[in-house]
Write a protein that holds these residues in place. Structure first.
Motif, mmCIF file in Angstrom:
data_model
loop_
_atom_site.group_PDB
_atom_site.id
_atom_site.type_symbol
_atom_site.label_atom_id
_atom_site.label_comp_id
_atom_site.label_asym_id
_atom_site.label_seq_id
_atom_site.Cartn_x
_atom_site.Cartn_y
_atom_site.Cartn_z
ATOM 1 N N TYR A 149 60.585 -45.527 110.961
ATOM 2 C CA TYR A 149 59.264 -44.628 110.582
ATOM 3 C C TYR A 149 58.430 -45.374 109.415
ATOM 4 O O TYR A 149 57.183 -44.905 109.563
ATOM 5 C CB TYR A 149 59.556 -43.324 110.479
ATOM 6 N N GLN B 288 58.483 -43.909 91.791
ATOM 7 C CA GLN B 288 59.015 -43.798 93.236
ATOM 8 C C GLN B 288 58.912 -45.381 93.816
ATOM 9 O O GLN B 288 57.902 -45.704 93.568
ATOM 10 C CB GLN B 288 58.483 -42.761 94.135
ATOM 11 N N ARG C 23 65.416 -37.941 100.061
ATOM 12 C CA ARG C 23 65.523 -37.146 101.156
ATOM 13 C C ARG C 23 66.620 -37.414 101.854
ATOM 14 O O ARG C 23 67.158 -38.688 101.977
ATOM 15 C CB ARG C 23 64.194 -37.102 101.864
ATOM 16 N N MET D 55 61.653 -35.128 107.334
ATOM 17 C CA MET D 55 60.382 -35.155 108.216
ATOM 18 C C MET D 55 60.335 -34.124 109.047
ATOM 19 O O MET D 55 61.423 -33.832 109.821
ATOM 20 C CB MET D 55 60.172 -36.770 108.431
ATOM 21 N N PRO E 248 55.101 -33.723 107.434
ATOM 22 C CA PRO E 248 55.119 -34.173 108.731
ATOM 23 C C PRO E 248 55.328 -35.674 108.784
ATOM 24 O O PRO E 248 54.941 -36.371 107.859
ATOM 25 C CB PRO E 248 53.815 -33.714 109.280
ATOM 26 N N PHE E 249 56.093 -36.041 109.874
ATOM 27 C CA PHE E 249 56.060 -37.187 110.294
ATOM 28 C C PHE E 249 54.696 -37.845 110.841
ATOM 29 O O PHE E 249 53.759 -37.026 111.447
ATOM 30 C CB PHE E 249 57.072 -37.524 111.352
ATOM 31 N N VAL E 250 54.213 -39.001 110.042
ATOM 32 C CA VAL E 250 53.021 -39.618 110.543
ATOM 33 C C VAL E 250 53.128 -40.828 110.896
ATOM 34 O O VAL E 250 53.670 -41.561 110.180
ATOM 35 C CB VAL E 250 51.973 -39.577 109.130
ATOM 36 N N LEU F 155 53.259 -45.970 103.436
ATOM 37 C CA LEU F 155 54.425 -45.250 104.307
ATOM 38 C C LEU F 155 53.924 -45.090 105.731
ATOM 39 O O LEU F 155 54.573 -45.142 106.682
ATOM 40 C CB LEU F 155 54.933 -44.225 103.608
ATOM 41 N N TYR F 156 52.683 -44.434 105.721
ATOM 42 C CA TYR F 156 52.231 -44.060 106.946
ATOM 43 C C TYR F 156 50.601 -44.073 107.050
ATOM 44 O O TYR F 156 50.080 -44.348 106.021
ATOM 45 C CB TYR F 156 52.735 -42.664 107.314
HETATM 46 N N1 5AD Z 1 55.906 -40.206 107.784
HETATM 47 C C1 5AD Z 1 55.923 -39.241 107.165
HETATM 48 N N2 5AD Z 1 56.896 -39.509 105.862
HETATM 49 C C2 5AD Z 1 57.211 -40.609 105.752
HETATM 50 N N3 5AD Z 1 58.255 -41.083 104.867
HETATM 51 C C3 5AD Z 1 58.395 -42.333 105.025
HETATM 52 N N4 5AD Z 1 57.600 -42.713 106.120
HETATM 53 C C4 5AD Z 1 57.048 -41.750 106.602
HETATM 54 C C5 5AD Z 1 56.231 -41.513 107.931
HETATM 55 N N5 5AD Z 1 55.907 -42.390 108.793
HETATM 56 C C6 5AD Z 1 58.793 -40.168 103.660
HETATM 57 C C7 5AD Z 1 60.494 -40.294 104.030
HETATM 58 C C8 5AD Z 1 60.660 -40.861 102.549
HETATM 59 C C9 5AD Z 1 59.418 -40.425 101.793
HETATM 60 C C10 5AD Z 1 59.162 -41.313 100.514
HETATM 61 O O1 5AD Z 1 58.401 -40.790 102.416
HETATM 62 O O2 5AD Z 1 60.834 -38.973 104.207
HETATM 63 O O3 5AD Z 1 61.810 -40.233 102.049
#
Ligand code: 5AD
Ligand code: FES
Length: 345
Positions: free
Chosen positions: A68, A106, A160, A201, A231-233, A307-308
């Motif tokens: 992700y 981080q 996490r 997430m 949220p996952f993004v 990250l996203y």
């Molecule tokens: N969307 C949302 N959260 C994310 N993380 C990493 N990739 C994504 C994503 N695509 C979060 C993970 C990690 C934190 C630093 O960022 O849960 O533990």
């Protein structure tokens, strides 16, 4: 459904089937009741206080390949950087002046950040700012490393768990990573005396309600001081580019549920929540959250800690997240706490 919320509010727990119904509900009345109960419970322990954590994104190099994540090692288009010791100390100096009393370092799992590099740096930060907490969020390391970093002065560690169900964990991570090891790291960190943050997430690909319930049960077992969810993004250069992201509604429901299950936990309104809705973090604060983590990284690297997609606080205009968040916190009806904000559990 409002009875289920009431039961969660009075007892702090629900059966799996009750949790499932509440997680999946689209009943607006229940959502509003959950929000107001969560706010009442956070105010009982924390009043209107919101704790600030200054986030320093120290490296975008990562040896991991989580499916992700935009800084996974397989993303050859990712721009890599690492901050120097001097850069990090400059972030702390700036942060201290802005009123931060916690610094969170981080980064990706970057082999450059050895114990020999980190320990003297942590000690120096603690010497210069004895009234501050140092939090690390540097992924999985050996027990010996966690021990040395703790001895050097680190107070807290964020890691996490990402997914407490082995099936889902393995769909989100490469073969060589294991849920067992991740859990082991978290229990080790707790045993060593760190204040620990875990989390997951919301709306990750393949995630079902049963997986979320497993996450809540794992958190009941671990009893971390902080729980970070967002949220996952999707990120455009990952295998999950075309997947749907987590929703605001489900994330807020889970924040409310977490506040009622863990009345005293530290619960951040995350950057990802602020990314999927302009007022996402404010809504989080009104649904039980009591922590925000403004970005303290040098503006020139912020876009690279990618990250996203569409991550907020990466532009020149976001040089001063501290002021932006102060306005947002106050507009939501809360106030910034001046102290370090250690967990009361
Ligand atoms: N969307 C949302 N959260 C994310 N993380 C990493 N990739 C994504 C994503 N695509 C979060 C993970 C990690 C934190 C630093 O960022 O849960 O533990
Ligand atoms: Fe970073 Fe608002 S918090 S720009």
């Amino acid at each position: 459904m409002t009875e289920t919320v009431h039961k969660l509010y009075t007892s702090g727990d629900l059966s799996d089937s009750e949790l499932k119904a509440l997680i999946e509900t689209d009943d607006m009345k229940a959502a509003e009741l959950l929000r107001s109960c969560a706010d009442e419970v956070r105010q009982k322990s924390y009043g209107k206080k919101v704790f600030l954590r200054g986030l320093i994104e120290v490296s975008s190099y990562c040896r991991n390949d989580c499916l992700y994540c935009g800084i996974r090692r397989s993303n050859s288009a990712a721009e890599r950087y690492r901050l120097s010791r001097e850069d990090i100390l400059a972030c702390c100096e700036n942060g201290y002046e802005l009123g931060f009393r916690t610094f969170v370092m981080q980064g990706g799992e970057d082999a450059f950040f050895t114990d020999d590099f980190l320990c003297p740096l942590i000690s120096e930060i603690k010497e210069k700012y004895p009234d501050c907490a140092v939090t690390l969020s540097l992924g999985e390391r050996s027990t010996m490393s966690y021990e040395r970093l703790k001895e050097a002065g680190a107070d807290r560690y964020l890691l996490r768990h990402e997914a407490a169900s082995p099936g889902l964990y393995s769909k989100l991570h490469p073969q060589e990573m294991s849920l067992e090891n991740r859990k082991e790291c978290l229990f080790t960190l707790k045993k060593l005396g760190y204040q620990v943050g875990a989390g997951f997430m919301v709306g990750a690909p393949y995630q079902t309600t049963d997986h979320i319930i497993a996450d809540l049960r794992f958190l009941q077992e671990l009893r971390p001081q902080m729980i970070g969810i967002g949220p996952f993004v999707p990120h455009h250069n990952t295998p999950f580019a075309a997947e749907k992201g987590g929703t605001l509604g489900l994330t807020l429901r889970l924040l409310g549920i977490l506040r009622l299950m863990f009345p005293k936990v530290l619960l951040p309104a995350t950057t990802a929540l602020g990314t999927i809705a302009p007022n996402g973090r404010e809504l989080g604060l009104q649904t039980g959250c009591n922590v925000v983590m403004p970005n303290l990284s040098p503006v020139k690297v912020r876009k690279k800690y990618d990250l996203y997609d569409n991550k907020i606080c990466t532009g020149e205009e976001a040089a001063e997240c501290r002021g932006c968040l102060q306005r947002r916190i106050e507009s939501a009806g809360y106030k910034i706490a001046q102290e370090r904000g250690d967990a009361i559990i």
